[in-house]
Design a protein around this motif. Structure first.
Motif, short mmCIF file in Angstrom:
data_model
loop_
_atom_site.label_atom_id
_atom_site.label_comp_id
_atom_site.label_asym_id
_atom_site.label_seq_id
_atom_site.Cartn_x
_atom_site.Cartn_y
_atom_site.Cartn_z
N ILE A 7 0.85 -1.20 0.00
CA ILE A 7 0.00 0.00 0.00
C ILE A 7 0.88 1.25 0.00
O ILE A 7 1.79 1.36 0.79
N SER A 67 -8.67 -6.45 7.18
CA SER A 67 -7.37 -6.86 6.65
C SER A 67 -7.14 -8.34 6.93
O SER A 67 -7.46 -8.81 8.02
N LEU A 93 -9.38 2.48 1.23
CA LEU A 93 -8.42 1.82 0.35
C LEU A 93 -8.86 1.99 -1.10
O LEU A 93 -10.04 1.81 -1.42
N MET A 111 -3.68 4.12 0.04
CA MET A 111 -4.49 4.50 1.19
C MET A 111 -4.69 6.01 1.14
O MET A 111 -3.72 6.76 0.99
N TRP A 164 -3.24 -4.25 5.91
CA TRP A 164 -2.89 -3.03 6.62
C TRP A 164 -3.05 -3.28 8.11
O TRP A 164 -3.59 -4.31 8.52
N SER A 165 -2.54 -2.36 8.91
CA SER A 165 -2.62 -2.56 10.36
C SER A 165 -3.37 -1.41 11.00
O SER A 165 -3.58 -0.38 10.37
#
Lengths: 165, 165
Positions: A7, A67, A93, A111, A164-165
């Motif tokens: 990303i 995610s 996203l 993002m 993603w986190s």
């Protein structure tokens, strides 16, 4: 083929081949309302092609995705642009791909920053709306009427994944 | 003349003479993206009149107004509609007025619910954008080019006041 897409932050430069980033910039085009308001003017190339074609405003109410997101399908609209404007200050996203002989090539994943929207140009391969947090409410400016088929879909044999986190 | 305007909640019925309320309703027009997304379709009457006229997407970044708000001026755009879509889930104040012989009559004041936008029809008298809280960021869909004068302003001798808590 590496099925994992990295990303990147969404920027106008990186997104230029696919569409417009709708976002504030450092200098407004006009200061209006007795100085109370900055206007950033005409930020998207709107397209609406074909007999009887017309742009409109719609709302999309999307469930949130978690995610890792499996990108198994991309679509494009040959007859019109499509803008997504988030109605909450949440990132989302954005996935797009170059065309390679009538099908999407390797996708790119972006993002958004809070307050950024995107406008896909006509014919740009993109993934469906992927809200990650917040109410999932978006205003969509696209072609709401007109002659001709405006949707093409492509399903990948092996989905890509975006984490993603 | 009573200079104080009472605030009503924004509803499609009460706003119909002035424009469109852009908001979710109970039933989406389409369910898309494999069931992940509801589409509420074509919610605003977009107008863009005159030679070379064109709709566009702009961003407005507005300072916040405080109570009581003094409504001293209204404006209208004879050649195009103008939609305001909040990019945060904050209510904002909407003021409109019927036309009375080429000038605004007594205004009406509406408070939006979070997630509601408005579209002023061409020629509708309205107050300028009045953000009350949040980042003051709005997407605006209006006529960004075209021949002819698209702005008319009217200043009240005595301002109206609108108060909220």
């Amino acid at each position: 083929m590496d099925p994992e897409l990295a990303i990147e932050p969404l920027t106008a430069e990186r997104f230029a081949a696919f569409g417009d980033v709708i976002a504030l910039s450092e200098m407004p085009d006009f200061v209006i309302n007795q100085g109370y308001c900055n206007r950033f003017h005409d930020l998207a190339r709107l397209e609406s092609l074909g007999a009887g074609a017309r742009l409109g405003i719609s709302l999309f109410q999307s469930q949130r995705r978690t995610s890792p997101y499996m990108l198994d399908m991309m679509e494009r609209h040959p007859l019109g642009s499509q803008a997504f404007l988030p109605m909450s200050m949440d990132p989302f996203l954005v996935t797009v791909a170059p065309d390679e002989g009538g099908r999407p090539g390797r996708p790119l994943a972006f993002m958004t920053a809070p307050g950024q929207g995107v406008n896909y140009h006509a014919g740009t391969w993109h993934g469906v709306l992927t809200a990650l947090q917040g109410p999932g409410l978006f205003a969509v400016i696209d072609r709401v009427a007109g002659a001709g088929e405006n949707l093409e879909e492509y399903w990948f044999e092996t989905p890509y994944s975006v984490a993603w986190s």
